[in-house]
Design a protein around this motif. Structure first.
Motif, PDB file in Angstrom:
ATOM      1  N   LEU A  44       0.813  -1.220   0.000  1.00  0.00           N
ATOM      2  CA  LEU A  44       0.000   0.000   0.000  1.00  0.00           C
ATOM      3  C   LEU A  44       0.848   1.274   0.000  1.00  0.00           C
ATOM      4  N   SER A  45       2.106   1.134   0.410  1.00  0.00           N
ATOM      5  CA  SER A  45       2.980   2.316   0.451  1.00  0.00           C
ATOM      6  C   SER A  45       3.628   2.609  -0.894  1.00  0.00           C
ATOM      7  N   SER A  46       3.533   1.680  -1.854  1.00  0.00           N
ATOM      8  CA  SER A  46       4.196   1.900  -3.146  1.00  0.00           C
ATOM      9  C   SER A  46       3.289   1.651  -4.345  1.00  0.00           C
ATOM     10  N   CYS A  47       2.159   1.016  -4.147  1.00  0.00           N
ATOM     11  CA  CYS A  47       1.279   0.669  -5.262  1.00  0.00           C
ATOM     12  C   CYS A  47       0.031   1.556  -5.264  1.00  0.00           C
ATOM     13  N   HIS A  48      -0.476   1.802  -6.473  1.00  0.00           N
ATOM     14  CA  HIS A  48      -1.640   2.673  -6.637  1.00  0.00           C
ATOM     15  C   HIS A  48      -2.620   2.024  -7.607  1.00  0.00           C
ATOM     16  N   GLY A  49      -3.829   2.545  -7.593  1.00  0.00           N
ATOM     17  CA  GLY A  49      -4.860   2.003  -8.473  1.00  0.00           C
ATOM     18  C   GLY A  49      -5.253   0.595  -8.091  1.00  0.00           C
ATOM     19  N   CYS A  50      -5.247   0.307  -6.778  1.00  0.00           N
ATOM     20  CA  CYS A  50      -5.551  -1.049  -6.298  1.00  0.00           C
ATOM     21  C   CYS A  50      -7.053  -1.201  -6.050  1.00  0.00           C
ATOM     22  N   VAL A  51      -7.572  -2.377  -6.412  1.00  0.00           N
ATOM     23  CA  VAL A  51      -8.998  -2.631  -6.263  1.00  0.00           C
ATOM     24  C   VAL A  51      -9.225  -4.131  -6.074  1.00  0.00           C
ATOM     25  N   VAL A  52     -10.244  -4.485  -5.288  1.00  0.00           N
ATOM     26  CA  VAL A  52     -10.680  -5.872  -5.153  1.00  0.00           C
ATOM     27  C   VAL A  52     -11.988  -6.018  -5.923  1.00  0.00           C
ATOM     28  N   PHE A  53     -12.018  -6.895  -6.906  1.00  0.00           N
ATOM     29  CA  PHE A  53     -13.199  -7.085  -7.737  1.00  0.00           C
ATOM     30  C   PHE A  53     -14.197  -8.012  -7.052  1.00  0.00           C
ATOM     31  N   GLN A  54     -15.383  -8.123  -7.637  1.00  0.00           N
ATOM     32  CA  GLN A  54     -16.452  -8.910  -7.041  1.00  0.00           C
ATOM     33  C   GLN A  54     -16.099 -10.388  -6.946  1.00  0.00           C
ATOM     34  N   ASP A  55     -15.237 -10.865  -7.840  1.00  0.00           N
ATOM     35  CA  ASP A  55     -14.845 -12.285  -7.795  1.00  0.00           C
ATOM     36  C   ASP A  55     -13.726 -12.559  -6.802  1.00  0.00           C
ATOM     37  N   GLY A  56     -13.349 -11.537  -5.999  1.00  0.00           N
ATOM     38  CA  GLY A  56     -12.330 -11.741  -4.974  1.00  0.00           C
ATOM     39  C   GLY A  56     -10.904 -11.587  -5.455  1.00  0.00           C
ATOM     40  N   LYS A  57     -10.703 -11.049  -6.649  1.00  0.00           N
ATOM     41  CA  LYS A  57      -9.358 -10.850  -7.195  1.00  0.00           C
ATOM     42  C   LYS A  57      -8.863  -9.437  -6.872  1.00  0.00           C
TER      43      LYS A  57
END
Length: 315
Positions: A44-57
């Motif tokens: 979380l300190s270096s990555c951006h545009g992170c998301v968890v989709f409905q299928d758990g990915k």
């Protein structure tokens, strides 16, 4: 004169190209904010545009790699790790902090929660006169809570007796010994696919999972160094006639035309048994039919005899 100036321009342009490329690589893009409800971890300190989709990915569209470029991590199972980290632009499981006093080795970059402890074990012994006995002996064991496999997923707890091992590595989530001076035991060699690689590769593990793979943490190269190597074995342990180490890379010598590999014999065995069973069933069926025919013929012969006898009596 103009030609000389043009050549001079090309020379300086070529000299400045690496610096300009480095500056472009170092330039940060416009970051996309992370969504809420993400798994925890150092990523979380270096990555951006992170998301968890409905299928758990879980996926991050902007994670820096070792070349300082921001890349897409691809999809991973959000439940694969308790906490995630960023390893060269890929999402992997964060490692627990290791205890003090653990030995050096290549495993340190992919194993967490490691500690050294002395454990007692009961061993069998024999006196000079042949009398057997049992005694407790201590052994120094390195235990790790988890080690990442080649996919970045954590394995379960793994341990290794380090009394006779100087160099410890990690192969597919398992602690292994990388000492080339140490010869493989008969059991270790039997558990691995056959091949000359066993002479120059150490820390080898065969995993027969969805995609069977042979992984070695330390294979010798032509430069005298060692490197990790992996080889997918689609048909399992007996895919290759021989596996070789070619400058730190595992190579498969396949079976030639006319040579029947063990997996082919295993595949043909059920068919042969089925053919044999079918042959027996056909024979039994033919025998039943033959007996039935004989029985009918016998009945017909008996009926004919009785009819002849009755005709004579009437006369």
């Amino acid at each position: 004169m103009m030609r000389s100036n043009f050549l001079l321009f090309l020379f300086f342009a070529a000299a400045l190209e690496p610096a300009l490329a480095g500056e472009a690589a170092a330039k940060e893009p416009d970051f996309i904010p992370n969504e809420e409800g993400l798994p925890g971890g150092t990523y979380l300190s270096s990555c951006h545009g992170c998301v968890v989709f409905q299928d758990g990915k879980l996926q991050c569209s902007q994670c820096p790699n070792s070349r300082r470029r921001y890349v897409n991590t691809g999809l991973v199972d959000a439940n694969m790790c308790k906490n995630f980290g960023n390893l060269d632009g890929k999402l992997v499981c964060d490692l627990e902090e290791n205890h003090s006093g653990v030995p050096e080795g290549s495993y340190l970059g992919s194993c967490g929660g490691c500690r050294v402890q002395v454990e007692m074990a009961v061993v069998d012994g024999k006196d000079e006169d042949g009398t057997t006995y049992q005694e407790e002996q201590g052994k120094t064991v390195l235990r790790c809570v988890h080690c990442r496999d080649s996919r970045g997923a954590p394995g379960g707890e793994t341990w290794l007796n380090i009394d006779e091992c100087k160099n410890v590595g990690n192969a597919e989530g398992v602690l292994v010994c990388e000492d080339h001076e140490r010869k493989l035991s008969e059991q270790e060699a039997e558990d691995l696919p056959v091949g000359s690689y066993q002479e120059s590769c150490r820390g080898c593990v065969f995993r027969d999972r969805d995609t069977p793979v042979l992984s070695c943490s330390a294979c010798k190269t032509g430069k005298g160094t060692t490197t990790s190597a992996r080889l997918g074995l689609a048909r399992g342990k007996h895919t290759c006639k021989n596996i070789r180490n070619v400058d730190g890379r595992l190579r498969c010598d396949r079976y030639r035309n006319g040579e029947l590999p063990p997996w082919a014999m295993e595949e043909n065995a059920p068919k042969k048994e089925a053919d044999a069973s079918s042959s027996i069933n056909n024979s039994e069926s033919n025998g039943i039919q033959h007996d039935a025919t004989n029985h009918v013929e016998t009945q017909q012969a008996t009926t004919s005899t009785e009819h002849t006898t009755a005709s004579r009596d009437e006369l």
